[in-house]
Design a protein around this motif. Structure first.
Motif, PDB file in Angstrom:
ATOM      1  N   THR A 135     -12.446  33.128  32.065  1.00  0.00           N
ATOM      2  CA  THR A 135     -12.590  32.359  32.678  1.00  0.00           C
ATOM      3  C   THR A 135     -12.925  30.407  32.283  1.00  0.00           C
ATOM      4  O   THR A 135     -12.298  29.675  32.809  1.00  0.00           O
ATOM      5  CB  THR A 135     -14.350  32.411  33.041  1.00  0.00           C
ATOM      6  OG1 THR A 135     -14.943  33.742  33.615  1.00  0.00           O
ATOM      7  CG2 THR A 135     -15.205  31.671  33.622  1.00  0.00           C
ATOM      8  N   GLN A 136     -13.381  30.747  30.954  1.00  0.00           N
ATOM      9  CA  GLN A 136     -12.956  29.130  30.796  1.00  0.00           C
ATOM     10  C   GLN A 136     -11.933  28.773  30.106  1.00  0.00           C
ATOM     11  O   GLN A 136     -11.227  27.565  30.428  1.00  0.00           O
ATOM     12  CB  GLN A 136     -13.477  29.295  29.081  1.00  0.00           C
ATOM     13  CG  GLN A 136     -15.446  29.139  28.847  1.00  0.00           C
ATOM     14  CD  GLN A 136     -15.956  29.179  27.946  1.00  0.00           C
ATOM     15  OE1 GLN A 136     -15.554  28.338  27.016  1.00  0.00           O
ATOM     16  NE2 GLN A 136     -16.642  30.455  27.024  1.00  0.00           N
ATOM     17  N   ILE A 137     -11.016  29.649  29.838  1.00  0.00           N
ATOM     18  CA  ILE A 137      -9.534  29.601  29.692  1.00  0.00           C
ATOM     19  C   ILE A 137      -8.970  29.393  30.754  1.00  0.00           C
ATOM     20  O   ILE A 137      -8.348  28.272  30.790  1.00  0.00           O
ATOM     21  CB  ILE A 137      -9.035  31.140  29.112  1.00  0.00           C
ATOM     22  CG1 ILE A 137      -9.324  30.867  27.569  1.00  0.00           C
ATOM     23  CG2 ILE A 137      -6.913  30.849  28.792  1.00  0.00           C
ATOM     24  CD1 ILE A 137      -8.518  32.110  26.906  1.00  0.00           C
ATOM     25  N   PHE A 138      -8.945  30.106  32.194  1.00  0.00           N
ATOM     26  CA  PHE A 138      -8.860  29.846  33.417  1.00  0.00           C
ATOM     27  C   PHE A 138      -8.868  29.003  33.877  1.00  0.00           C
ATOM     28  O   PHE A 138      -7.911  27.202  34.580  1.00  0.00           O
ATOM     29  CB  PHE A 138      -8.868  31.023  34.165  1.00  0.00           C
ATOM     30  CG  PHE A 138      -8.139  32.421  33.499  1.00  0.00           C
ATOM     31  CD1 PHE A 138      -6.609  32.400  33.307  1.00  0.00           C
ATOM     32  CD2 PHE A 138      -8.637  33.664  34.047  1.00  0.00           C
ATOM     33  CE1 PHE A 138      -6.541  33.516  32.940  1.00  0.00           C
ATOM     34  CE2 PHE A 138      -8.404  34.739  34.216  1.00  0.00           C
ATOM     35  CZ  PHE A 138      -6.953  34.894  32.787  1.00  0.00           C
ATOM     36  N   ASP A 139     -10.461  28.383  34.083  1.00  0.00           N
ATOM     37  CA  ASP A 139     -11.020  26.723  34.218  1.00  0.00           C
ATOM     38  C   ASP A 139     -10.222  26.181  33.826  1.00  0.00           C
ATOM     39  O   ASP A 139      -9.787  24.653  34.084  1.00  0.00           O
ATOM     40  CB  ASP A 139     -11.822  26.901  33.930  1.00  0.00           C
ATOM     41  CG  ASP A 139     -13.159  27.257  35.148  1.00  0.00           C
ATOM     42  OD1 ASP A 139     -12.042  28.345  36.212  1.00  0.00           O
ATOM     43  OD2 ASP A 139     -14.557  28.012  35.474  1.00  0.00           O
ATOM     44  N   THR A 140     -10.186  25.639  32.369  1.00  0.00           N
ATOM     45  CA  THR A 140      -9.267  24.712  31.505  1.00  0.00           C
ATOM     46  C   THR A 140      -7.586  24.278  31.525  1.00  0.00           C
ATOM     47  O   THR A 140      -6.834  23.086  32.334  1.00  0.00           O
ATOM     48  CB  THR A 140      -9.005  24.721  30.180  1.00  0.00           C
ATOM     49  OG1 THR A 140     -10.729  24.758  29.844  1.00  0.00           O
ATOM     50  CG2 THR A 140      -8.929  23.814  29.584  1.00  0.00           C
ATOM     51  N   GLU A 141      -7.010  25.693  32.440  1.00  0.00           N
ATOM     52  CA  GLU A 141      -5.486  25.931  32.594  1.00  0.00           C
ATOM     53  C   GLU A 141      -6.004  24.993  34.056  1.00  0.00           C
ATOM     54  O   GLU A 141      -4.594  24.054  34.267  1.00  0.00           O
ATOM     55  CB  GLU A 141      -5.914  27.047  32.513  1.00  0.00           C
ATOM     56  CG  GLU A 141      -4.671  27.715  31.613  1.00  0.00           C
ATOM     57  CD  GLU A 141      -3.804  29.009  31.115  1.00  0.00           C
ATOM     58  OE1 GLU A 141      -4.020  29.644  32.216  1.00  0.00           O
ATOM     59  OE2 GLU A 141      -3.786  28.907  29.901  1.00  0.00           O
ATOM     60  N   LYS A 142      -6.422  25.688  34.930  1.00  0.00           N
ATOM     61  CA  LYS A 142      -6.531  24.511  36.238  1.00  0.00           C
ATOM     62  C   LYS A 142      -7.172  23.673  36.307  1.00  0.00           C
ATOM     63  O   LYS A 142      -6.169  22.858  37.211  1.00  0.00           O
ATOM     64  CB  LYS A 142      -7.149  25.706  36.613  1.00  0.00           C
ATOM     65  CG  LYS A 142      -7.645  25.125  38.717  1.00  0.00           C
ATOM     66  CD  LYS A 142      -8.626  26.188  39.804  1.00  0.00           C
ATOM     67  CE  LYS A 142      -8.665  25.444  40.537  1.00  0.00           C
ATOM     68  NZ  LYS A 142      -9.626  26.339  41.725  1.00  0.00           N
ATOM     69  N   ARG A 143      -7.699  23.451  35.350  1.00  0.00           N
ATOM     70  CA  ARG A 143      -8.115  21.464  35.755  1.00  0.00           C
ATOM     71  C   ARG A 143      -6.598  20.835  34.829  1.00  0.00           C
ATOM     72  O   ARG A 143      -6.703  19.525  35.287  1.00  0.00           O
ATOM     73  CB  ARG A 143      -8.727  21.373  33.818  1.00  0.00           C
ATOM     74  CG  ARG A 143     -10.421  21.441  34.919  1.00  0.00           C
ATOM     75  CD  ARG A 143     -11.905  21.833  34.135  1.00  0.00           C
ATOM     76  NE  ARG A 143     -11.722  19.514  33.962  1.00  0.00           N
ATOM     77  CZ  ARG A 143     -12.783  19.896  33.101  1.00  0.00           C
ATOM     78  NH1 ARG A 143     -13.806  20.153  32.371  1.00  0.00           N
ATOM     79  NH2 ARG A 143     -12.750  18.138  32.999  1.00  0.00           N
ATOM     80  N   ILE A 144      -6.036  21.375  33.755  1.00  0.00           N
ATOM     81  CA  ILE A 144      -5.061  20.701  33.847  1.00  0.00           C
ATOM     82  C   ILE A 144      -3.712  20.640  34.364  1.00  0.00           C
ATOM     83  O   ILE A 144      -3.117  19.328  34.571  1.00  0.00           O
ATOM     84  CB  ILE A 144      -4.183  21.563  32.647  1.00  0.00           C
ATOM     85  CG1 ILE A 144      -5.553  21.689  30.865  1.00  0.00           C
ATOM     86  CG2 ILE A 144      -3.188  20.822  31.893  1.00  0.00           C
ATOM     87  CD1 ILE A 144      -4.803  22.367  29.525  1.00  0.00           C
TER      88      ILE A 144
END
Length: 266
Positions: A135-144
């Motif tokens: 979840t943290q990785i996907f959210d970070t990639e989405k924000r990037i």
């Protein structure tokens, strides 16, 4: 065959069975890291965004602890294939010897470290904790991705605002802010992926508690001076607290005595 011979034969069979049972249990203790690694590898294939942290406590003979500590640190330093990195080491001697090692290594190098740590020792505790970072990785990639899109839009606006100084300044400031956010998110993403791609191992080595008869006496004598000093300090502190109360009690005593004498004269 006599009764005594039958009893001896049964006793021998029970002894052999007991020894075989001990050997098999010891082998299981040593082979357990390898068995757990297989299940973990299968789990990693199902979810590649899991972070693993292993903890192992091993009890050794006091004389062997320093050798084991050196073997583990040397093994990690030499394992360039799995990018093993020593994060924390602590060794303490004295009457009770212990050592702690914290390292980071690729999943393929975990089993070798754990087996080396448990070899010729008694494993008293073994634990693996897993954290799902998907979840943290996907959210970070989405924000990037969103920030990168916004950054591209700002760059287009910057080209269009060349004739307007005020707009150009505002757009440039916003571009700098977005770039700063992107760098921070990129660092967070790299840290998360490092936790996924590398495992953390915490190893605690301790010596077996085999003290001689005189060891507690020797320890008590070594601490005698310190305990005596603390006792004297406590006594002095107690006297300091008692002196004011003694003065008050003496004053009350003489006042009471004076009143008692006056009453008796009447």
């Amino acid at each position: 065959m006599t009764t005594k011979a039958v009893i001896k034969g049964l006793s021998l069979l029970l002894l052999i069975f007991f020894l075989n049972g001990c050997e098999s249990s010891d082998n299981k203790a040593i082979e357990s890291p390898g068995a757990s690694m297989k299940s973990e590898l299968a789990q990693r294939k199902t979810n590649p965004y899991l972070s693993y942290e292993h903890s192992l406590s091993v009890e050794l003979e006091k004389a062997a602890l320093a050798t084991k500590f050196k073997a583990l640190t040397d093994q990690c330093s030499a394992d360039r294939e799995n990018n093993c990195t020593l994060l924390e080491t602590d060794f303490s001697g004295g009457s009770y010897t212990y050592a702690r090692i914290k390292l980071r290594v690729a999943p393929t190098g975990v089993e070798k470290i754990l087996v080396l740590a448990g070899d010729n020792g008694k494993i008293t505790n073994e634990m693996t904790t897993v954290e799902d970072l998907s979840t943290q990785i996907f959210d970070t990639e989405k924000r990037i991705k969103l920030l990168q899109t916004y950054q591209n839009d700002l760059l287009d606006l910057q080209k269009q605002a060349k004739g307007n100084i005020d707009s150009l300044i505002k757009v440039s400031q916003e571009i700098a802010s977005v770039q700063s956010q992107l760098e921070e998110l990129s660092g967070n993403s790299q840290a998360l992926m490092q936790r996924v791609n590398m495992d953390i191992i915490n190893i605690r080595l301790s010596s077996r508690n085999e003290k001689a008869f005189w060891t507690p006496i020797s320890d008590a004598l070594d601490e005698f001076k310190g305990n005596l000093a603390e006792g004297i300090a406590g006594a002095i502190t107690g006297v300091a607290y008692l002196i004011p109360w003694l003065i008050v009690l003496l004053i009350l005593f003489f006042i009471g005595r004076f009143i008692w004498r006056r009453l008796r004269r009447k």
